[in-house]
Design a protein around this motif. Structure first.
Motif, PDB file in Angstrom:
ATOM      1  N   UNK A  68     -11.016 -26.287  33.041  1.00 51.72           N
ATOM      2  CA  UNK A  68     -11.435 -26.319  34.478  1.00 51.72           C
ATOM      3  C   UNK A  68     -12.529 -25.036  34.868  1.00 51.72           C
ATOM      4  N   UNK A  69     -12.150 -23.943  34.482  1.00 53.52           N
ATOM      5  CA  UNK A  69     -13.087 -22.913  34.571  1.00 53.52           C
ATOM      6  C   UNK A  69     -14.568 -23.021  34.158  1.00 53.52           C
ATOM      7  N   UNK A  70     -14.445 -23.317  32.697  1.00 52.42           N
ATOM      8  CA  UNK A  70     -15.401 -23.644  31.933  1.00 52.42           C
ATOM      9  C   UNK A  70     -16.301 -24.831  32.410  1.00 52.42           C
ATOM     10  N   UNK A  71     -15.466 -25.974  32.875  1.00 51.24           N
ATOM     11  CA  UNK A  71     -16.269 -27.090  33.241  1.00 51.24           C
ATOM     12  C   UNK A  71     -17.312 -26.552  34.509  1.00 51.24           C
ATOM     13  N   UNK A  75     -17.369 -17.426  27.702  1.00 50.14           N
ATOM     14  CA  UNK A  75     -16.200 -16.812  27.695  1.00 50.14           C
ATOM     15  C   UNK A  75     -15.768 -16.079  28.872  1.00 50.14           C
ATOM     16  N   UNK A  76     -16.808 -15.149  29.545  1.00 50.51           N
ATOM     17  CA  UNK A  76     -16.290 -14.676  30.828  1.00 50.51           C
ATOM     18  C   UNK A  76     -15.896 -15.616  31.831  1.00 50.51           C
ATOM     19  N   UNK A  77     -16.587 -16.614  32.000  1.00 46.94           N
ATOM     20  CA  UNK A  77     -16.325 -17.694  32.978  1.00 46.94           C
ATOM     21  C   UNK A  77     -14.932 -18.244  32.852  1.00 46.94           C
ATOM     22  N   UNK A 119     -22.671 -25.449  36.796  1.00 45.58           N
ATOM     23  CA  UNK A 119     -23.386 -24.630  37.705  1.00 45.58           C
ATOM     24  C   UNK A 119     -24.853 -24.532  37.445  1.00 45.58           C
ATOM     25  N   UNK A 120     -25.580 -24.261  38.484  1.00 43.48           N
ATOM     26  CA  UNK A 120     -27.127 -24.081  38.423  1.00 43.48           C
ATOM     27  C   UNK A 120     -27.346 -22.907  37.236  1.00 43.48           C
TER      28      UNK A 120
END
Length: 210
Positions: free
Chosen positions: A188-191, A21-23, A196-197
């Motif tokens: 896009x931001x969630x993807x 959610x935050x991302x 991400x590691x």
């Protein structure tokens, strides 16, 4: 300093939905990772309101209970439906996710090897309500409630992604849920976060290193 801090174990567990959610909302946050050794020492556990994690800091506000944190973030970012009717449905979905999450938690922590076949045999019936809700909302082409994302979407997405890790193909009997996962994961931001590691390298649960 980011306004948000997540205090939790080095797993996805009960914090990954709030991280997603935050991302997705373009927010940054700080992680305070708690090792099993630190937790077993006792002082941190004793300081937590309910004797459990996660602990979430929003400025000078300290929250416990993962679903309370999600609801708080839902209100903060306008992710709680467009009116009271939708808010009630969002709450209902989130409670439904919690039911499945508890079943999954019992499997992971108590009888994974012995119980996984029966659990995944019963999973389609447990997921059926979410597919029903998708069908009722724009034929399954939108979100779980209404025409904008809600905190319950992130929680449901996390639940479904975790199950795909534990048993690839487990959503094959629910094509609308499969499409829903793909659609939300492509934001896009969630993807970017899901690739991400920080996400990829966290195990789903501490007891199951997958």
């Amino acid at each position: 300093m980011p306004p948000y801090t997540i205090v939790y174990f080095p797993t996805r567990g009960r914090c990954e939905a709030m991280r997603m959610l935050l991302a997705d909302q373009g927010q940054s946050w700080k992680e305070e990772v708690v090792t099993k050794e630190t937790w077993l020492q006792g002082p941190l556990k004793a300081s937590c309101l309910y004797g459990q994690l996660p602990k979430f800091q929003d400025g000078d506000l300290t929250l416990y209970q993962s679903n309370a944190i999600l609801r708080h973030l839902g209100r903060t970012f306008g992710l709680y439906g467009k009116d009271q009717r939708e808010a009630a449905l969002v709450d209902m979905v989130n409670d439904g996710v919690e039911d499945v999450r508890r079943h999954c938690g019992r499997l992971i922590h108590h009888n994974y090897e012995e119980g996984k076949a029966k659990y995944f045999q019963e999973l389609p019936e447990r997921l059926k309500p979410f597919e029903t809700l998708l069908v009722q909302n724009q034929g399954g082409q939108a979100f779980i409630v209404g025409d904008q994302i809600s905190f319950a979407d992130y929680n449901l997405l996390d639940l479904l992604l975790n199950h795909q890790v534990l048993a690839p193909g487990c959503l094959d009997s629910h094509p609308l849920l499969l499409a829903y996962v793909a659609r939300l994961s492509a934001r896009p931001k969630l993807k970017a976060y899901l690739a991400s590691p920080e996400h990829v390298n966290r195990p789903v649960h501490g007891a199951q290193k997958t």
